[in-house]
Enzyme design. Structure first.
Site, PDB file in Angstrom:
ATOM      1  N   ASP A 179      -0.294   4.475   3.948  1.00  0.00           N
ATOM      2  CA  ASP A 179       0.896   4.123   4.721  1.00  0.00           C
ATOM      3  C   ASP A 179       1.211   2.645   4.527  1.00  0.00           C
ATOM      4  OD1 ASP A 179       2.898   4.258   7.026  1.00  0.00           O
ATOM      5  OD2 ASP A 179       2.015   6.244   7.084  1.00  0.00           O
ATOM      6  N   SER A 238       5.460  13.431  10.716  1.00  0.00           N
ATOM      7  CA  SER A 238       4.494  12.423  10.291  1.00  0.00           C
ATOM      8  C   SER A 238       3.606  12.012  11.448  1.00  0.00           C
ATOM      9  CB  SER A 238       5.195  11.193   9.719  1.00  0.00           C
ATOM     10  OG  SER A 238       5.771  10.424  10.739  1.00  0.00           O
ATOM     11  N   HIS A 277       4.165   1.694  11.366  1.00  0.00           N
ATOM     12  CA  HIS A 277       3.954   3.124  11.148  1.00  0.00           C
ATOM     13  C   HIS A 277       2.516   3.430  10.742  1.00  0.00           C
ATOM     14  CE1 HIS A 277       4.352   7.101   9.170  1.00  0.00           C
ATOM     15  NE2 HIS A 277       5.235   7.295  10.131  1.00  0.00           N
TER      16      HIS A 277
END
Length: 1052
Positions: free
Chosen positions: A218, A414, A249
């Site tokens: 990520d 996600s 994130h």
């Protein structure tokens, strides 16, 4: 004076406490959004990718040193005329190790050098380098109203908008809700997801993810984040010199998996390996992922979470590397995508058989609206898609770690993906015999233990909702074996087995294809022993059906496919009833130890089958859908059918009756029509069996043999209904765009439909479409209609019926940003073939009213009327006597639309030869031929209920007893008007760990309460000291009354 000091002290304490709480609330508010209206907005994380000009990924047949790779490329290019080339350096942690690919730059546009490279014996493939973009975009949270601007405004991005699904949505990124099941405000409530799934039961048994290596691909992670105690390694694969997460994130995903405090993760003691593969500008490259994947293999990662994805399942280097990862025992968990509720929107790599694809639900167990639906579209047009997602879990309003600490709530698949990755990490840590853990065995345990959600079909929920404790029980007693997904085929079970259960089968129909995934927990490679066996149950009429098989010759990695074609025997042409049987397959894998010379592990699996058979319907009720001539992305650039929808530029949902034409299919079934799908050329079906051939949004060319056969079929009674779309070469050149990053033009391979090819097909009847482009609302037969980027009819027979309307010239608007109104635009034509017994032809210039992708107003009523016309010859009075009926156009003086010069349709066409120049058809392919399996009848009764939890062999859940721990469950308070979705929900505290959120909040209020109580007592004491002393009065003797006892009154 003392009293004043006391009050001042109390005031200071209160102000300090207020500031402390205000800082915490302000921090949460900042993390949630930067504007007060953000609770009503969605921030979608969209992915797109481009091809980087002049850069290519050279894949080798093995792992070689940098010197050897350079030598191979140099020797391959030596014999070519390419001189201007270089190897692009890759400075990352895997640079010191052998690699199986290299990135080269060739400035010359000659393809001879690429062909020379591919001829080298050590080079496997040469593919373009791809650049991946991730963008955060705010939009209205109501997904019902599409983006429909009233005036054309072309705003192309500087990258090829190959739309990637939104895989992260949250407050701070996105606010999401599940399905609205009643008339009440339904909000995604942030939860302690690990405890909701009862991870605390395993924690109290001593399992916390220890000794399990989990990788997070990520945006990175800060070095001293307070939520993580076991970050083993952080690596950077980007061109930025930082390891920290600048977006949040990656921190959130890592927190869901392994946070140890506040918003607790599933496996706090797991070894975290952080792979930073996205820059702060949200850019990545395929080569970055390939290097990072290679490093993950080198580090022997156990679990890998990949919360990204896109529709490009033909990005060969990426797909091949995912296969290699799982072959090296890496359990990959990936998000299925956020393009729901549309069907056929699965993302790669989650749609691969060896990957655990995860969909999302809310905390009320409703499928999240944003969660992508199946089926897979790899297999189209000749086959049928597989069941995906594999499982679903919570993905709406889930709490995770903020970028600098604290908690935040996000939504999206996600988010669901790390929930499953964290659960898998925790499960792996519970297994004593770690050699039994592999991508197949873990997937088998997850799908066998999943809880099925009621009223939801398999393309929405897969095998059901994640059940952590049942998965633990299965893994605790697991023995290596093979299993199937789905584990049974029941074409009578609705709604779970939709679409199979929506239509019975009958003699003469196209075979029903069920694509079953074989999971092989015995080894990374395997094979099917001999052939699958078909065993019909005679008492249950199993001899009335026949089956044919197509299957993987090698099961690798850990999986394969078994495609089953089911048809009805001739003797059951007039029979109605239920038929049953089962298929037996035996899977073998090599024994792991070399001591067993040639020994194999085997596992035999039974696949029950149950179908409903009806007598063959009349020809007038049978509709054949042309799937063969529909093309999609990937691999070609096939543009959207509605040019207003600039946020979704590609036609990528498969154009199948069970994907983006699902509502149309459901409507036709409700009207009594039987819909079959043709995945082969027109030369491969018996036209005498069908009343209507339905061609919608066709982009493919046609073989000359198809054109000739279709003319004969229509003359002999077959009817033809065509829904076309826009085609205009000037508009196609306008919607091409220049990619500033790659310095390359991207051009559509065709329009919304392939009008030149359709006109060649229709020319024998003196019909054809124009390249006009029109848009507008209108009324037809008292129905409101919308014409979205459609074309017009250029010519039609004089004795036909033509309906016209007044529209805006959208082509003029696109090309010159001018507005013009055009009257009497021919959009609908009906024609009866004059020959005796001839069929009927219907043309309509727009398919958007049938397509679920961006439909604004459906035209199902019109389709009903047209099928009444084609099936029974009854012209609808609302059309034949319409005031909009005009004389059919003759086409005189109009130049027919031409194919755009330099288009690349030949690269992706099944009809055209793959070369530049004038299009030439390939040789006509042979029609599919099925080899029916020899039945082995059984004179025994079939099981009455096929639906059981998929029972793996030798597993007894009763033997694995869970301790009876009392675990605290999160309490949910109702939503107050105007309150945001980012709530603090109390959750249980992990045994042996300090809950920082509770530890920060409770002491503050306890301290304030103690200070208030102390101040109260000090004030009372001060008052008592300053009060003058009084002499205590002598007590008076009470007087006796007549009523000695008081009356009894009822106590409340």
């Amino acid at each position: 004076m003392k009293l004043i000091n006391i009050w001042l002290l109390l005031l200071v304490v209160l102000l300090c406490g207020k500031k402390h709480l205000g800082d915490r609330l302000g921090k949460k508010a900042f993390e949630k959004a930067s504007c007060p209206s953000c609770s009503h907005l969605t921030l979608k994380v969209e992915f797109s990718s481009t091809v980087v000009e002049y850069e290519y990924i050279v894949a080798f047949n093995g792992y070689f040193t940098a010197k050897a790779r350079n030598s191979f490329i140099s020797s391959a290019l030596k014999s070519s005329e390419v001189d201007n080339w270089r190897i692009i350096p890759r400075n990352n942690p895997s640079s010191d190790y052998p690699s199986d690919f290299e990135v080269i730059q060739i400035k010359e546009k000659q393809k001879a050098g690429l062909l020379t490279l591919e001829d080298h014996p050590n080079i496997k493939r040469v593919t373009p380098q791809r650049k991946v973009f991730r963008s955060l975009k705010f939009a209205e949270s109501d997904p019902i109203v599409p983006c429909n601007e009233t005036r054309w405004s072309q705003k192309w991005q500087s990258s090829r908008p190959l739309r990637r699904a939104s895989l992260s949505l949250g407050s701070g990124f996105w606010h999401a809700t599940g399905r609205h099941s009643s008339r009440r405000l339904l909000r995604a409530i942030p939860r302690q997801v690990a405890q909701t799934l009862q991870a605390d039961v395993l924690w109290q048994m001593g399992y916390t993810g220890a000794n399990v290596r989990v990788a997070v691909f990520d945006t990175g992670l800060s070095e001293k984040h307070p939520h993580f105690k076991n970050v083993k390694e952080r690596t950077n694969w980007t061109n930025e010199r930082t390891l920290d997460d600048g977006l949040g994130h990656g921190t959130f995903v890592a927190g869901v998996i392994a946070s140890m405090r506040e918003c607790q993760g599933f496996a706090p003691d797991a070894e975290l390996h952080i792979f930073r593969v996205f820059t702060n500008n949200q850019v990545s490259y395929t080569s970055w992922f390939l290097d990072a994947f290679n490093y993950a293999i080198l580090k022997k990662i156990d679990v890998l979470n990949l919360s990204i994805g896109g529709p490009d399942f033909m990005d060969h280097p990426f797909v091949d590397k995912v296969w290699e990862l799982t072959a090296n025992n890496v359990i990959m968990v990936s998000a299925i995508g956020n393009d729901g509720p549309l069907y056929g929107t699965l993302n790669n790599p989650a749609d691969q058989m060896d990957v655990i694809g995860v969909g999302g639900i809310d905390f009320e167990d409703n499928i999240a609206r944003f969660s992508s639906r199946g089926m897979t579209t790899w297999e189209l047009p000749g086959g049928y898609g597989r069941v995906k997602p594999d499982i679903v879990t919570y993905g709406a309003g889930v709490r995770g770690s903020g970028v600098k600490g604290g908690c935040r709530a996000l939504s999206g698949t996600s988010v669901a993906s790390p929930v499953v990755a964290g659960a898998v990490t925790l499960l792996v840590s519970t297994v004593q015999k770690r050699e039994l853990v592999n991508p197949a065995s873990v997937k088998q345990a997850l799908i066998a233990s999943a809880r099925r959600l009621p009223g939801v079909n398999m393309f929405e929920q897969g095998h059901g909702k994640l059940d952590l404790l049942r998965a633990y029980q299965i893994l605790s007693s697991y023995k290596p074996q093979a299993s199937l997904s789905p584990s049974y085929i029941d074409l009578t079970e609705c709604p779970y087995m939709w679409p199979y259960c929506s239509q019975p089968i009958y003699y003469g129909g196209m075979p029903t294809i069920v694509n079953v995934t074989i999971l092989n927990g015995m080894g990374v490679t395997g094979r099917i022993v001999d052939k699958p066996e078909w065993r019909p149950y005679l008492p249950q009429n199993g001899d009335n059906i026949e089956v044919a098989f197509s299957y993987s010759s090698v099961l690798w990695p850990w999986s394969g496919y078994l495609a089953i074609s089911i048809s009805v025997t001739k003797k059951a042409a007039s029979w109605e009833g239920i038929a049953q049987g089962h298929i037996m397959i035996t899977v073998a894998s090599p024994a792991e130890t070399e001591a067993k010379n040639g020994a194999e592990h085997t596992s035999t699996v039974k696949l029950p089958i149950k179908v409903k058979i009806i007598p063959t319907p009349p020809r007038s009720k049978r509709v054949l859908w042309d799937q063969y001539h529909n093309l999609r992305y990937p691999p070609g650039y096939f543009p959207r059918d509605n040019l207003r929808m600039k946020n979704d530029p590609l036609d990528w949902n498969g154009d199948h009756v069970h994907t983006n034409f699902r509502d149309m299919y459901q409507h036709l079934r409700s009207m009594g029509y039987f819909v079959e799908v043709l995945g082969a050329p027109f030369t491969c079906f018996d036209a005498t069996q069908y009343g209507t051939l339905l061609m919608v949004d066709s982009e493919e060319e046609y073989f000359p043999e198809e054109i000739a056969k279709l003319r004969r079929d229509v003359d002999n009674g077959l009817s033809l209904v065509i829904f076309s779309d826009w085609y205009n070469t000037s508009v196609m050149r306008k919607v091409k765009f220049y990619d500033e990053n790659t310095r390359q033009w991207w051009m559509p391979d065709t329009g919304g439909a392939n009008i030149p090819a359709l006109n060649e097909l229709l020319s024998v009847w003196n019909m054809g479409f124009s390249d006009g482009l029109y848009e507008g609302e209108f009324a037809l037969a008292n129905h409101d209609m919308y014409y979205a980027s459609g074309c017009s009819i250029a010519k039609f027979p004089e004795d036909g019926v033509v309906i016209t309307q007044t529209f805006k010239d959208q082509g003029l608007e696109v090309l010159k940003q001018e507005t013009a109104v055009v009257e009497n635009v021919p959009i609908l034509g009906l024609y009866q073939i004059p020959a005796e017994g001839g069929g009927r032809i219907v043309l309509y210039g727009d398919s958007n009213c049938l397509d679920d992708s961006h439909r604004q107003k459906d035209c199902f009523w019109l389709l009903d009327a047209l099928l009444q016309y084609t099936s029974y010859g009854v012209t609808p009075p609302s059309l034949s006597h319409s005031g909009n009926r005009q004389r059919p156009p003759s086409g005189a003086g109009l130049a027919p639309p031409e194919r755009m010069e330099g288009n690349h349709l030949h690269r992706y066409s099944k009809v055209l030869e793959a070369h530049l120049g004038d299009p030439k058809p390939r040789p006509l392919p042979a029609c599919p031929h099925l080899s029916w399996a020899k039945p082995q009848p059984l004179n025994e009764t079939a099981p009455s209920n096929l639906w059981k939890h998929q029972k793996l062999l030798s597993i007894d859940l009763d033997k694995v007893v869970l301790p009876n721990f009392r675990s605290n469950r999160p309490q949910v308070r109702p939503l107050s008007p105007g309150e945001s979705g980012a709530w603090d929900i109390p959750g249980g505290i992990m045994p042996g760990r300090y809950n920082q959120e509770v530890g920060q909040t409770i002491p503050v209020f306890a301290f304030l309460g103690a200070m208030v109580a102390l101040a109260f007592f000090v004030v009372q004491i001060s008052k008592a000291k300053s009060r003058p002393k009084r002499r205590r009065p002598r007590a008076k003797r009470p007087q006796l009354t007549q009523q000695t006892h008081p009356p009894r009154t009822p106590s409340v």
